[in-house]
Design a protein around this motif. Sequence first.
Motif, PDB file in Angstrom:
ATOM      1  N   THR A 169     -29.953  28.782 -12.942  1.00 56.32           N
ATOM      2  CA  THR A 169     -30.631  28.923 -14.223  1.00 56.32           C
ATOM      3  C   THR A 169     -30.038  28.005 -15.287  1.00 56.32           C
ATOM      4  OG1 THR A 169     -29.128  30.671 -14.958  1.00 56.32           O
ATOM      5  CG2 THR A 169     -31.067  31.344 -13.683  1.00 56.32           C
ATOM      6  N   GLN A 170     -30.739  27.920 -16.411  1.00 57.14           N
ATOM      7  CA  GLN A 170     -30.227  27.141 -17.538  1.00 57.14           C
ATOM      8  C   GLN A 170     -28.929  27.752 -18.063  1.00 57.14           C
ATOM      9  OE1 GLN A 170     -33.118  26.289 -20.583  1.00 57.14           O
ATOM     10  NE2 GLN A 170     -34.656  25.567 -19.129  1.00 57.14           N
ATOM     11  N   GLU A 171     -28.814  29.074 -18.001  1.00 55.99           N
ATOM     12  CA  GLU A 171     -27.565  29.716 -18.422  1.00 55.99           C
ATOM     13  C   GLU A 171     -26.399  29.285 -17.537  1.00 55.99           C
ATOM     14  OE1 GLU A 171     -30.439  31.234 -18.033  1.00 55.99           O
ATOM     15  OE2 GLU A 171     -30.873  32.370 -19.869  1.00 55.99           O
ATOM     16  N   ARG A 218     -27.184  27.360 -23.956  1.00 57.52           N
ATOM     17  CA  ARG A 218     -28.442  27.276 -23.217  1.00 57.52           C
ATOM     18  C   ARG A 218     -29.470  26.450 -23.988  1.00 57.52           C
ATOM     19  NH1 ARG A 218     -33.341  29.032 -23.193  1.00 57.52           N
ATOM     20  NH2 ARG A 218     -34.459  29.509 -21.265  1.00 57.52           N
ATOM     21  N   SER A 219     -29.473  26.559 -25.314  1.00 57.30           N
ATOM     22  CA  SER A 219     -30.450  25.810 -26.112  1.00 57.30           C
ATOM     23  C   SER A 219     -30.242  24.308 -25.967  1.00 57.30           C
ATOM     24  CB  SER A 219     -30.379  26.220 -27.577  1.00 57.30           C
ATOM     25  OG  SER A 219     -29.118  25.915 -28.140  1.00 57.30           O
ATOM     26  N   ARG A 220     -28.966  23.866 -25.883  1.00 50.52           N
ATOM     27  CA  ARG A 220     -28.703  22.435 -25.698  1.00 50.52           C
ATOM     28  C   ARG A 220     -29.171  21.981 -24.323  1.00 50.52           C
ATOM     29  NH1 ARG A 220     -29.033  19.754 -29.384  1.00 50.52           N
ATOM     30  NH2 ARG A 220     -27.581  18.128 -28.784  1.00 50.52           N
ATOM     31  N   VAL A 221     -28.912  22.821 -23.292  1.00 49.51           N
ATOM     32  CA  VAL A 221     -29.365  22.488 -21.947  1.00 49.51           C
ATOM     33  C   VAL A 221     -30.888  22.373 -21.919  1.00 49.51           C
ATOM     34  CG1 VAL A 221     -29.607  23.400 -19.598  1.00 49.51           C
ATOM     35  CG2 VAL A 221     -27.373  23.418 -20.718  1.00 49.51           C
ATOM     36  N   SER A 222     -31.580  23.331 -22.545  1.00 50.74           N
ATOM     37  CA  SER A 222     -33.032  23.300 -22.587  1.00 50.74           C
ATOM     38  C   SER A 222     -33.530  22.024 -23.272  1.00 50.74           C
ATOM     39  CB  SER A 222     -33.547  24.536 -23.325  1.00 50.74           C
ATOM     40  OG  SER A 222     -34.958  24.526 -23.409  1.00 50.74           O
ATOM     41  N   PHE A 223     -32.874  21.659 -24.369  1.00 52.08           N
ATOM     42  CA  PHE A 223     -33.256  20.449 -25.102  1.00 52.08           C
ATOM     43  C   PHE A 223     -33.123  19.209 -24.232  1.00 52.08           C
ATOM     44  CE2 PHE A 223     -31.508  17.004 -27.943  1.00 52.08           C
ATOM     45  CZ  PHE A 223     -32.741  16.581 -28.426  1.00 52.08           C
ATOM     46  N   LEU A 237     -32.897  19.044 -20.868  1.00 47.29           N
ATOM     47  CA  LEU A 237     -33.800  19.090 -19.716  1.00 47.29           C
ATOM     48  C   LEU A 237     -35.199  18.642 -20.117  1.00 47.29           C
ATOM     49  CD1 LEU A 237     -32.774  22.424 -17.951  1.00 47.29           C
ATOM     50  CD2 LEU A 237     -32.309  20.096 -17.176  1.00 47.29           C
ATOM     51  N   ASN A 238     -35.671  19.089 -21.288  1.00 46.49           N
ATOM     52  CA  ASN A 238     -36.990  18.651 -21.773  1.00 46.49           C
ATOM     53  C   ASN A 238     -36.998  17.151 -22.017  1.00 46.49           C
ATOM     54  OD1 ASN A 238     -38.229  21.166 -21.722  1.00 46.49           O
ATOM     55  ND2 ASN A 238     -37.478  21.720 -23.750  1.00 46.49           N
ATOM     56  N   TYR A 250     -40.018  19.419 -12.789  1.00 43.71           N
ATOM     57  CA  TYR A 250     -39.812  20.847 -12.548  1.00 43.71           C
ATOM     58  C   TYR A 250     -41.084  21.453 -12.010  1.00 43.71           C
ATOM     59  CZ  TYR A 250     -38.513  25.701 -12.979  1.00 43.71           C
ATOM     60  OH  TYR A 250     -38.238  27.009 -12.682  1.00 43.71           O
TER      61      TYR A 250
END
Length: 235
Positions: free
Chosen positions: A170-172, A182-187, A189-190, A200
């Motif tokens: 997971t992103q976590e 997690r928000s930085r990872v999401s940013f 990854l996008n 994905y």
Amino acid sequence: MSNVSKSVFDPKAFLAIAGAGRSTSNWNKGQVIFSQGDPADALFFIQEGKVKVTTLSTQGKEAVVAILGASDFFGEGCLAGQKLRISTLTAITDCTLSRVEKATVIRLLHDNPDFSALFMTYLLARNIRIEADLIDQLFNSSEKRLARLLLLLANFGQEGSPQPILASITQETLADMIGTTRSRVSFFLNKFRRLGFIEYNGHFTIHSSLLNVVLHDDPRAALSSQADNPDQSPE
């Protein structure tokens, strides 16, 4: 002189053979193989599947230390005098694992040169990886740390073709492994997906173009990168 070449040592086949001090068993996704604080009494070899290594601090904070896959060993601390496990190992896919008791491993290291050479090579490679991880953590931005982790998880630079990264990572988990949110990872990854570096579709597919993020400049220059600024707003 004989022209018969020596066969290549196959650790999977060798360790899959049941015998005194050796066994192979199947584990379901989510099963705990051993927990932090359990007796350290055996070495494990991953025949198939992936496992997660986590450690819990005295303050109750859990950190993801590594994700291991087929042909990796774990639990080797028992050979260096470790009495209790310092990490928890959990199957993140269905797994087939070979377990070798400590006394049996020591005997194999003394009596089987092929196994000894393989295991020493693995330990040296693991040590190099740990040093590289430390340098990565010290000098690289979180964006580069994520890119490097994705490449490693996808098997880039190793034998065989790159592999998809399972959705169960997971992103976590990714955030824990690179020391960010997690928000930085999401940013990131996008961003990587928008640039065509990853796809994905139930799992991450990593393209070699992601190497551009890692190789873009000297890692020490990343200390001043805005990518690591937690106050930076996503685009």
